[in-house]
Design an enzyme around this catalytic site. Structure first.
Site, PDB file in Angstrom:
ATOM      1  N   CYS A  31     -35.701 -18.663  -9.799  1.00  0.00           N
ATOM      2  CA  CYS A  31     -36.064 -18.765 -11.210  1.00  0.00           C
ATOM      3  C   CYS A  31     -35.396 -17.650 -12.011  1.00  0.00           C
ATOM      4  O   CYS A  31     -35.504 -16.473 -11.645  1.00  0.00           O
ATOM      5  CB  CYS A  31     -37.577 -18.697 -11.381  1.00  0.00           C
ATOM      6  SG  CYS A  31     -38.107 -18.858 -13.102  1.00  0.00           S
ATOM      7  N   HIS A  57     -30.536 -24.461  -4.772  1.00  0.00           N
ATOM      8  CA  HIS A  57     -30.182 -25.050  -6.058  1.00  0.00           C
ATOM      9  C   HIS A  57     -28.690 -24.790  -6.234  1.00  0.00           C
ATOM     10  O   HIS A  57     -28.258 -23.639  -6.328  1.00  0.00           O
ATOM     11  CB  HIS A  57     -30.986 -24.402  -7.182  1.00  0.00           C
ATOM     12  CG  HIS A  57     -30.793 -25.053  -8.513  1.00  0.00           C
ATOM     13  ND1 HIS A  57     -31.717 -24.955  -9.528  1.00  0.00           N
ATOM     14  CD2 HIS A  57     -29.790 -25.824  -9.004  1.00  0.00           C
ATOM     15  CE1 HIS A  57     -31.286 -25.624 -10.578  1.00  0.00           C
ATOM     16  NE2 HIS A  57     -30.112 -26.149 -10.286  1.00  0.00           N
ATOM     17  N   GLY A 100     -30.716 -29.889  -7.426  1.00  0.00           N
ATOM     18  CA  GLY A 100     -29.907 -29.762  -8.630  1.00  0.00           C
ATOM     19  C   GLY A 100     -29.134 -31.025  -8.967  1.00  0.00           C
ATOM     20  O   GLY A 100     -28.241 -31.411  -8.216  1.00  0.00           O
ATOM     21  N   GLY A 101     -29.489 -31.685 -10.059  1.00  0.00           N
ATOM     22  CA  GLY A 101     -28.726 -32.817 -10.547  1.00  0.00           C
ATOM     23  C   GLY A 101     -28.893 -34.112  -9.782  1.00  0.00           C
ATOM     24  O   GLY A 101     -28.133 -35.060 -10.007  1.00  0.00           O
ATOM     25  N   PRO A 140     -40.783 -27.551  -6.942  1.00  0.00           N
ATOM     26  CA  PRO A 140     -41.804 -26.813  -7.699  1.00  0.00           C
ATOM     27  C   PRO A 140     -41.351 -26.671  -9.143  1.00  0.00           C
ATOM     28  O   PRO A 140     -40.231 -26.218  -9.403  1.00  0.00           O
ATOM     29  CB  PRO A 140     -41.862 -25.457  -6.986  1.00  0.00           C
ATOM     30  CG  PRO A 140     -40.532 -25.311  -6.316  1.00  0.00           C
ATOM     31  CD  PRO A 140     -40.071 -26.696  -5.979  1.00  0.00           C
ATOM     32  N   MET A 141     -42.208 -27.064 -10.093  1.00  0.00           N
ATOM     33  CA  MET A 141     -41.847 -27.017 -11.510  1.00  0.00           C
ATOM     34  C   MET A 141     -43.020 -26.467 -12.311  1.00  0.00           C
ATOM     35  O   MET A 141     -44.105 -27.046 -12.314  1.00  0.00           O
ATOM     36  CB  MET A 141     -41.455 -28.410 -12.013  1.00  0.00           C
ATOM     37  CG  MET A 141     -40.142 -28.914 -11.423  1.00  0.00           C
ATOM     38  SD  MET A 141     -39.732 -30.610 -11.912  1.00  0.00           S
ATOM     39  CE  MET A 141     -40.758 -31.552 -10.759  1.00  0.00           C
ATOM     40  N   GLY A 161     -36.047 -32.750  -8.810  1.00  0.00           N
ATOM     41  CA  GLY A 161     -36.914 -32.082  -9.760  1.00  0.00           C
ATOM     42  C   GLY A 161     -37.308 -32.950 -10.930  1.00  0.00           C
ATOM     43  O   GLY A 161     -38.130 -33.854 -10.821  1.00  0.00           O
ATOM     44  N   GLN A 181     -45.435 -22.505  -3.417  1.00  0.00           N
ATOM     45  CA  GLN A 181     -44.350 -21.584  -3.752  1.00  0.00           C
ATOM     46  C   GLN A 181     -44.919 -20.297  -4.332  1.00  0.00           C
ATOM     47  O   GLN A 181     -45.723 -20.332  -5.267  1.00  0.00           O
ATOM     48  CB  GLN A 181     -43.365 -22.183  -4.755  1.00  0.00           C
ATOM     49  CG  GLN A 181     -42.168 -21.246  -4.956  1.00  0.00           C
ATOM     50  CD  GLN A 181     -41.164 -21.731  -5.958  1.00  0.00           C
ATOM     51  OE1 GLN A 181     -41.468 -21.800  -7.152  1.00  0.00           O
ATOM     52  NE2 GLN A 181     -39.969 -22.065  -5.498  1.00  0.00           N
TER      53      GLN A 181
END
Length: 332
Positions: free
Chosen positions: A96, A167, A208-209, A13-14, A229, A66
């Protein structure tokens, strides 16, 4: 009972990115990858335009919503809305770090209140049948010990959390911007793998990454899922091999031009409904990344999609400048 969700690969989710137009586009590239909405706050759903926040095309399945919030009662109400709209999962944002999110008492700051998060999960589980999951960090500020992380996970798991997305960075709630929080705190994949070992019955995905499918495949040897992401948004064609490399499908997926051709009818329908072209083209700038004509594609869309009255001819003209063939390597 519905078929359990396959969580081996998902797109994160972004905010401002993974809206319904983006998800429809990504679904044309990968049939199997689980897609997530932008975070939607409980207040926006209870007091705002519910259809605008929750509406989506059936082609987007499997798709998760989300939620951002910290009131068990409000989250239960919104989870019921999500299930009624047909979402396949409801996810609670506990990751977040932005000031706006903290001021609303949700996001990463909730890691300091594991009992409240557990109560939120339990309240949602009590009213819906679809999975309830949590996306979190590995810690916040100086509350970043592995023991505190396991205490948080233990309470959330006991409340009935169906899966945890971690994350693999901690979050600094003060002093770093949300962007810096995605880049500066070091990644601790080893902590997520250790956490999976300590909670073997809890499905666990890592975020993450992660920038390549081979990297995702390697992580799947030790974890249940991988969430990608920014790379999936900026270079969406990386997902074109996901169905075969991650999910084991044998049929060949579409070419980039076939994806574009399939997106155009969707664009036409939404233009007729009053959606501006730029709202849909802004998500597809990376479709031809690494291919001849990619720069001309991006330029044509950027210069023309915002114009009054712009229609699908902008996409067709931009697509004519590109090739499905990968760019030749530079000579030695």
């Amino acid at each position: 009972m519905s078929t359990p969700l396959d969580r081996r690969l998902s797109v994160a989710p972004m905010m401002d990115w993974t809206d319904r137009h983006c998800r429809y586009f990504l679904r044309l590239i990968t049939r199997r990858t689980l897609l997530y909405s932008e975070m939607v706050t409980t207040g926006a759903l209870i007091h705002g335009d519910r259809q605008r926040h929750l509406g989506f095309d059936p082609a987007e399945h499997p798709v998760a919503l989300q939620l951002g919030g910290s009131s068990p009662e409000d989250l239960a109400t919104c989870a019921q809305m999500a299930e009624d709209y047909g979402y396949d999962e409801v996810n609670l944002n506990v990751g977040c770090p932005s000031d706006r999110v903290q001021n609303g008492r949700f996001g990463a700051c909730l890691m300091a209140e594991p009992e409240l998060v557990a109560g939120c999960v339990a309240a949602m589980k009590a009213v819906i049948e679809v999975p309830v999951t949590v996306k979190t960090r590995i810690g916040i500020d100086h509350r970043d010990s592995y023991e505190e992380l396991t205490g948080f996970v233990r309470q959330v798991a006991a409340a009935g959390c169906d899966a945890l997305i971690v994350h693999a960075r901690k979050a600094w709630l003060q002093g770093l911007s949300p962007r810096e929080n995605r880049e500066i705190p070091p990644l601790r994949y080893d902590w997520v793998e250790r956490l999976k070992g300590d909670f073997p019955a809890l499905p666990m995905a890592i975020n993450g990454g992660i920038t390549t499918l081979p990297q995702a495949s390697a992580l799947l040897e030790r974890l249940d899922g991988v969430m990608i992401g920014r790379e999936a948004y900026q270079n969406p064609w990386m997902l074109s091999q996901a169905d075969t490399l991650i999910f084991g499908d044998t049929d060949q997926g579409p070419t980039a031009h076939e994806v574009l051709a399939a997106y155009i009818p969707y664009v036409e329908r939404n233009l007729a409904a009053g959606v501006p072209l730029i709202a849909m083209t802004r998500h597809i700038l990376g479709l031809f990344q690494g291919r001849p004509g990619a720069r001309a594609w991006r330029r044509h869309l950027s210069e023309n999609a915002h114009r009054r009255g712009a229609g699908v001819e902008v996409l067709k003209d931009a697509g004519a400048k590109t090739s499905d063939q990968p760019r030749d390597p530079a000579p030695p």
